[in-house]
Every structure is written in C-alpha cells, then in structure tokens.
Design an enzyme around this catalytic site. Sequence first.
Site, PDB file in Angstrom:
ATOM      1  N   ASP A   8       0.818  -1.213   0.000  1.00 25.30           N
ATOM      2  CA  ASP A   8       0.000   0.000   0.000  1.00 25.30           C
ATOM      3  C   ASP A   8       0.857   1.270   0.000  1.00 25.30           C
ATOM      4  O   ASP A   8       1.840   1.361   0.724  1.00 25.30           O
ATOM      5  CB  ASP A   8      -0.883  -0.017   1.257  1.00 25.30           C
ATOM      6  CG  ASP A   8      -1.805   1.163   1.335  1.00 25.30           C
ATOM      7  OD1 ASP A   8      -2.626   1.314   0.422  1.00 25.30           O
ATOM      8  OD2 ASP A   8      -1.700   1.947   2.305  1.00 25.30           O
TER       9      ASP A   8
ATOM     10  N   GLU B 226       1.997  -0.515  -4.862  1.00 25.91           N
ATOM     11  CA  GLU B 226       1.061   0.521  -5.308  1.00 25.91           C
ATOM     12  C   GLU B 226       1.839   1.815  -5.499  1.00 25.91           C
ATOM     13  O   GLU B 226       2.271   2.438  -4.529  1.00 25.91           O
ATOM     14  CB  GLU B 226      -0.062   0.738  -4.275  1.00 25.91           C
ATOM     15  CG  GLU B 226      -1.115   1.700  -4.787  1.00 25.91           C
ATOM     16  CD  GLU B 226      -1.888   2.440  -3.702  1.00 25.91           C
ATOM     17  OE1 GLU B 226      -2.946   2.984  -4.010  1.00 25.91           O
ATOM     18  OE2 GLU B 226      -1.420   2.498  -2.544  1.00 25.91           O
TER      19      GLU B 226
HETATM   20  C1  BGC Z   1      -5.196   2.929  -0.194  1.00 27.79           C
HETATM   21  C2  BGC Z   1      -6.250   3.798   0.411  1.00 27.79           C
HETATM   22  C3  BGC Z   1      -5.761   4.254   1.770  1.00 27.79           C
HETATM   23  C4  BGC Z   1      -4.348   4.873   1.683  1.00 27.79           C
HETATM   24  C5  BGC Z   1      -3.712   4.985   3.007  1.00 27.79           C
HETATM   25  C6  BGC Z   1      -4.084   3.938  -0.377  1.00 27.79           C
HETATM   26  O1  BGC Z   1      -3.358   3.915  -1.409  1.00 27.79           O
HETATM   27  O2  BGC Z   1      -5.581   2.305  -1.381  1.00 27.79           O
HETATM   28  O3  BGC Z   1      -7.496   3.196   0.471  1.00 27.79           O
HETATM   29  O4  BGC Z   1      -6.629   5.197   2.292  1.00 27.79           O
HETATM   30  O5  BGC Z   1      -3.497   4.115   0.876  1.00 27.79           O
HETATM   31  O6  BGC Z   1      -3.379   3.726   3.498  1.00 27.79           O
END
Ligand code: BGC
Length: 545
Positions: free
Chosen positions: A207, A274
């Site tokens: 993430d 990500e």
């Molecule tokens: C997730 C979100 C989240 C954020 C903080 C993002 O990239 O996909 O849903 O709020 O990271 O963790």
Amino acid sequence: MSMQSAFPGEVIYQIYPATFRDSNGDGVGDLKGIIEKLPYVAALGVDAIWISPFFLTPEGPDGDGGYAVSDYRKVDPKFGSNDDFKTLLDLIHDKGMKLYTDFVLSHTSFQHEWFQKSAARDPDYADFYLWHDGKIDAKGERIPPNNWISIFGGPAWTWHKGRGQWYFHNFLSSQPAVNYHNIATQDALLAEMQFWFDQGVDGFRLDALPHAVYDQSLQDIAPLPHAESIPVDKRIWYDYDQSPVMDMDTLVTFIRKLRGLCNDYAPQKILLGEVLSGRKPGQDAMDLATLCTDTETLCQMSYTDALLGINHFPQAGELAKIAARMESALPNGGNCNCISNHDLPRAASRLVNEISPERRQDALRQLYRIFFMLPGSFCLYNGEELALTQARIPEDIPYDCVIDPASFGAQTQGRDGERTPMPWSDKAQHAGFSEAAKPYLPVPKSHYDLAVTLQEKNKDSFLHFMRDLITWRKTQPALISSLTRILQNLPETVLGLSRQNEQQTLIGLFNLSPEPVTLSHPYVMGGKDISIGAYSHIFFGDVAP
Ligand code: BGC
Ligand code: MG
C-alpha cells in the site's frame, strides 16, 4: 526479437471485503462471505485475488476502511477469524488461484502497540515513528517543523500531548507514518510480512509505496506552478512538489531487502507495489514505478496510474501515448494496470459519460478490449465485471449513511461511491449482499438491474463479456509476455497494437469512433481496404480460446 517477460501478465481480482458478501448478517462483508462466493470468482478465470485489508483496525473513520492497521497478524473480528483466513487461503489455492493480501507499510494505526509504546518513549520503540519538537512561531505558538500536508487534507503533523511532540502522517492523523530510518522498525515490519508468507499468502499489494519513507532533511515543500496563485490555506497535497518528502533511495534499499525475503521462498513471493503518486503529483508516478520494479531484485509488478488517470472516453492518440509510456517505463511486464479500485470513482461512470446512452456499453467494452491487450497485468475491482456505476451521494447513499471522510485529489465526497455492496441477486434484500437490516453501505437502486443473477442469465451481459475477455486473454501467448508496438499510419480514430513473441504475433485494430471507418495498412492488410464498425475491432493472429 521479443523479450520474455519475467512475470506472466496475470488478471488479478480485487475484493473490498466490507462490501463483498456478508455471511453472518451483521451488515459487514466478511471472509466467510468471500468463501461463499469463491466459485463465482474462480469462474471469472482470474489468476489471483487481492483482498483489501481485513486486519484489526480502529472503529469508524479512524480505521480508514481497513488501511489503519492496529495488529498486522490479527484478522479483525468483524471480518472473521485467523482460522477463517486459513480456510479461505486453502480454498483459493485449491481452485488454482493465488492470494495477495494488502500490506500497509507506510503507517500503522495510532492504536497499534508500537505507536502506543513509542508515544510512551519505551526505548525499544521510541524511534519507530517520526517525532519532532517542531518550532515556535512569531506569536509564540507551537507549530510543526515544516509545511508538509496530508494527502487527505490539513497538516501532516499532529501534536501528541502524551509524548509532547509532533508526529508525522501522510494520511489521516490516525495513521502515524513509520520510521524506516530506524532499522529496528524495518525488521519489525519484515517480521510481520514473514508471518503471512509463512501462512502461505502468495504475495502482497504494498500500500502507498512511495509514501513509505519520508526524507529526514524535513525541507519545506513548494507549490507547483499551477498552484502558486492559490492561497496557502486552500492548497491541497496535489498542489505541491512532493520531492522533499519522499526518500526513494532508502525506500528502494528496503524493497530490495524485502524482495530478498520473497526470493527465499519457492515459488518466490510476489510484490505488487502501489505506485500511484509521483513526486510531482500527476506527473511522474511512472518514473517512481520504474525505480520500484525489477524482475529479480525489487517489486515484480507496480500497480500504476497509467490508466487510472483517464476520466473521459480516451482517443486513439491518447491511448497510444499511454501504451508507449507503459512499455518504456516497465518493459518486462512489470506494469499492473487498473481502471477502477476502492479509491476512485468507478470506471463505468468515468469513462463513457459523454457517449450517447445507447452506445455506452459498446464504447466501454471497446476500452476493456484495449486495456486487456496492453502490456503487464490487469487488476479488476469487484463489481467492475458487472459494469457497476458510481453510487451518488445523497441519491444512492443518504448523508446519514456516509462512512468515508477521506478523498483523493478532486474527489470531494469520500470514497463510499465506489465501495457499495456487490449486487448478487436482483430479488433479494440488499441485492443478496447481507441479511442485516442496515448494511455497511446501501445498494444503489440501479445496481439491482446489474445483479449477478440477471447478468448470468443474459449471454449478452457485461459479465459474460468480461469472462470471455479474460478467457480470451489467457489463450493469447503474446499477451502474457511480449513487447508491445503501436502501429503508425492509421486513421485518427483507430488504435493499432501489436504484441509479438516466439509463439504469436497478435495485432488489434480498435475503432474508437461512433462511425465506421475504412482503412488500409501496408503492413497489416497488405494494402487492401477494410472497414471497422463503430466501437468495433479486428484482431489478426489471435488464437481462438
Ligand atoms: C489505499 C487507500 C488508503 C491509503 C492509506 C491507499 O493507497 O488504497 O485506500 O486510504 O493508501 O493507506
Ligand atoms: Mg458479516
């Protein structure tokens, strides 16, 4: 000569657990609900499932929909138990799919034991987060050490009375950023990751990866040129050059260490980073993805914004540029595409709004054919296979049912609109999502017409289209691993893509116009004229599934 991709171009299915299927009637989707619906997921033909976080989080908005983890090893009771997880994992493996879980590595929840101990200056945890005394301004008031701001708005610093210092958070104040400059923190995180690898998960979606490591110099950020005239108190995260915040060198060193751990397993564990934000927001996320991705030593794949930034029906030229950028930034199949997820308005509403209603489905299908021919993997967000539209506030979600307070960029209404329940049945209460009186979020009325039961029965439905497309993609060897070329000298409305490896040369010509087009291409058609219908396509060299 084609180059063998080191990573097979998977189709991954993202499940947002809170609204997928509620098995125990408490209104919240759960792991047993996913188990119930596994045959449906498997029948889509996807290679892997990624489940958004289901670990212990604070109740309410502080939990950020699962992205503020209080205990990495514990399944949140509202989603079930660790035993349920084990059952789910085994069943996914039995069905020949992989399971990726989400690992939130840039921050924990403020209720995490590490943060509690860090706030209490426990010597073993004191440096697990970024703490700072801050400054005193001209009026004698205490202010944060710099002007960094949170991605969700407001200052990126919150005063902690107990410790008597500021702490840094990229997102909500309930999500303190962990400190990768402290090796003990890195080791602690790696141990949590290893726990899940040892349980048998096949990899992680990492993430918010570029946000994980902040730069210790703590220099102020400066506005991007477009934002210079915006008053300081009106500026948002996206208005600033974020380069001073991100320490990519330390991050890449950590990813290398983590990949070393992945490579110790056979088969090796997969990292899907990500990488949606650039140092200059909206500009260089793909550059950061390049830094984070490598077939041997870093993330095997990056989940990028290559397509996510599209908010209208794209023209052929625009898609050609995007495809070329993907291929140059991540040439070895390391790109993971997506057009919808739990953070951004649903694609079926974003992409075809300006198309006349009776042609929208054709136009949308045409885009997915193109997306599935692009290099790398593709991640499908639950409900996307039904062409679910974005739920509106307050028409579909009354104000008193709104859950998510946070939003990215220009989105002003939070992210509930893309998180409404899966409509399983057109006849059942809450479309078969839950037997509770009040579900986590309401099912929009219009989604009953898109329910799985109805789409299953109709061979022309979007669900059948999507399943066929996934099956088709898997039978084209060149789509799994090969270089992508963009064909030149085509009419303005036609996108031409070619994928070629030892086994196959696959060419796709896609007409993005509401009118038929006639063309001849010296290489593809040997000079003969052909006609392609409105929003239609022609494949050369494809293998029948
Ligand atoms: C997730 C979100 C989240 C954020 C903080 C993002 O990239 O996909 O849903 O709020 O990271 O963790
Ligand atoms: Mg439940």
